[in-house]
Write a protein that holds these residues in place. Structure first.
Motif, PDB file in Angstrom:
ATOM      1  N   TYR A  87       6.070   1.946   5.186  1.00  0.00           N
ATOM      2  CA  TYR A  87       4.702   1.791   4.705  1.00  0.00           C
ATOM      3  C   TYR A  87       4.014   0.681   5.494  1.00  0.00           C
TER       4      TYR A  87
ATOM      5  N   THR B  48       0.838  -1.189   0.000  1.00  0.00           N
ATOM      6  CA  THR B  48       0.000   0.000   0.000  1.00  0.00           C
ATOM      7  C   THR B  48       0.875   1.241   0.000  1.00  0.00           C
ATOM      8  N   ASP B  49       0.265   2.388  -0.272  1.00  0.00           N
ATOM      9  CA  ASP B  49       1.001   3.646  -0.192  1.00  0.00           C
ATOM     10  C   ASP B  49       0.738   4.359   1.133  1.00  0.00           C
TER      11      ASP B  49
ATOM     12  N   ASP C  24       2.918  -2.113   4.734  1.00  0.00           N
ATOM     13  CA  ASP C  24       2.940  -3.290   3.872  1.00  0.00           C
ATOM     14  C   ASP C  24       3.081  -4.549   4.727  1.00  0.00           C
TER      15      ASP C  24
ATOM     16  N   ALA D 210      -7.868   2.074   3.216  1.00  0.00           N
ATOM     17  CA  ALA D 210      -6.583   1.877   2.544  1.00  0.00           C
ATOM     18  C   ALA D 210      -6.783   1.018   1.297  1.00  0.00           C
ATOM     19  N   ALA D 211      -5.984   1.300   0.285  1.00  0.00           N
ATOM     20  CA  ALA D 211      -5.979   0.480  -0.927  1.00  0.00           C
ATOM     21  C   ALA D 211      -4.739  -0.402  -0.871  1.00  0.00           C
ATOM     22  N   TYR D 212      -4.935  -1.694  -1.060  1.00  0.00           N
ATOM     23  CA  TYR D 212      -3.822  -2.645  -1.055  1.00  0.00           C
ATOM     24  C   TYR D 212      -3.743  -3.344  -2.403  1.00  0.00           C
ATOM     25  N   ASN D 213      -2.509  -3.508  -2.897  1.00  0.00           N
ATOM     26  CA  ASN D 213      -2.244  -4.376  -4.032  1.00  0.00           C
ATOM     27  C   ASN D 213      -1.811  -5.711  -3.458  1.00  0.00           C
TER      28      ASN D 213
ATOM     29  N   GLU E 111      -6.238  -5.490  -6.732  1.00  0.00           N
ATOM     30  CA  GLU E 111      -6.331  -4.363  -5.817  1.00  0.00           C
ATOM     31  C   GLU E 111      -7.615  -4.481  -5.003  1.00  0.00           C
TER      32      GLU E 111
ATOM     33  N   THR F 229      -9.851  -1.705   1.768  1.00  0.00           N
ATOM     34  CA  THR F 229     -10.173  -2.305   3.052  1.00  0.00           C
ATOM     35  C   THR F 229     -11.562  -1.928   3.551  1.00  0.00           C
TER      36      THR F 229
END
Length: 171
Positions: free
Chosen positions: A100, A91-92, A102, A122-125, A141, A144
Motif C-alpha cells: 500500500y 491508505t487503501d 502508506d 487518495a484518502a489517508y487516515n 481522515e 489529498t
C-alpha cells in the motif's frame, strides 16, 4: 533569449535538486524508499513535460500546451507544538503489486514541518501523537485532493468528541 538562458538553467537546477531532496523525517525504511520512488516519478513527469513544451515551442510556436493530469502532490504536515509528533499515514491505495502507499514512522520535530509526496485522489487516515506509543494516537481522515497543508496538534480530534458540560448550577 540567450540573456535568459543562465536564469532558466539555474531555476531548472534548483527545482530538480529540490525535487530530489530526501524525505528526512521518515524513519521506516520501506516508507522512506516509497517516498523517494514517488518523488522520482513526479520529478520525471515534470522534466518530461518541460522538455515536451520546449521541443513543441521550437517546432511550432503556435502550439497550445495542455498539461497532463497531475498524479502526485506535496502535502505539508505542520507541527506547531513544542513536542516531536509521531505520524503514520495509512491508505487503501496500492503503490505496487504488493504494498500500500502508506507512510509509517514520520517524526516531525517541534515547530517544524514535513513535506510528503502523496498520490492525488487518495484518502489517508493520519494517526498522530506526541508519544511514540500507539495506544494514545489520534486519528483524522484527509483527502489529498482537498488538502495542501495540515497542522497537527494533540487534542485536536478530542475537542470535537468532548461532551458539553451542563450549565445547571451545582448543588
Amino acid at each position: 533569449m540567450k540573456k535568459n538562458l543562465p536564469f532558466v538553467l539555474f531555476i531548472s537546477a534548483l527545482l530538480l535538486f529540490q525535487g530530489c531532496a530526501s524525505p528526512k523525517y521518515i524513519y521506516d525504511k520501506s516508507s522512506f524508499k516509497r517516498q523517494k520512488e514517488l518523488r522520482n516519478t513526479h520529478g520525471g513527469n515534470v522534466v518530461g513535460e518541460i522538455m515536451l513544451v520546449m521541443v513543441g515551442a521550437m517546432i511550432d510556436p503556435e502550439m497550445e500546451y495542455i498539461p497532463s493530469d497531475q498524479h502526485f502532490k506535496k502535502l505539508k504536515l505542520i507541527n506547531p507544538t513544542n513536542d516531536t509528533l509521531y505520524v503514520n499515514m495509512l491508505t487503501d491505495l496500492v503503490w505496487d503489486n504488493e504494498d500500500y502507499c502508506d507512510f509509517m514512522d514520520i517524526r516531525i520535530p517541534p515547530k517544524l514541518s514535513c513535506k510528503v509526496m502523496v498520490p492525488m485522489h487518495a484518502a489517508y487516515n493520519l494517526y498522530f501523537s506526541n508519544t511514540p506509543q500507539s495506544d494514545d494516537d489520534e486519528m483524522i481522515e484527509i483527502f489529498t485532493t482537498d488538502v495542501k497543508r495540515f497542522s497537527l496538534y494533540p487534542g485536536m480530534t478530542m475537542e470535537a468528541n468532548k461532551p458539553e458540560e451542563s450549565l445547571a448550577p451545582k448543588e
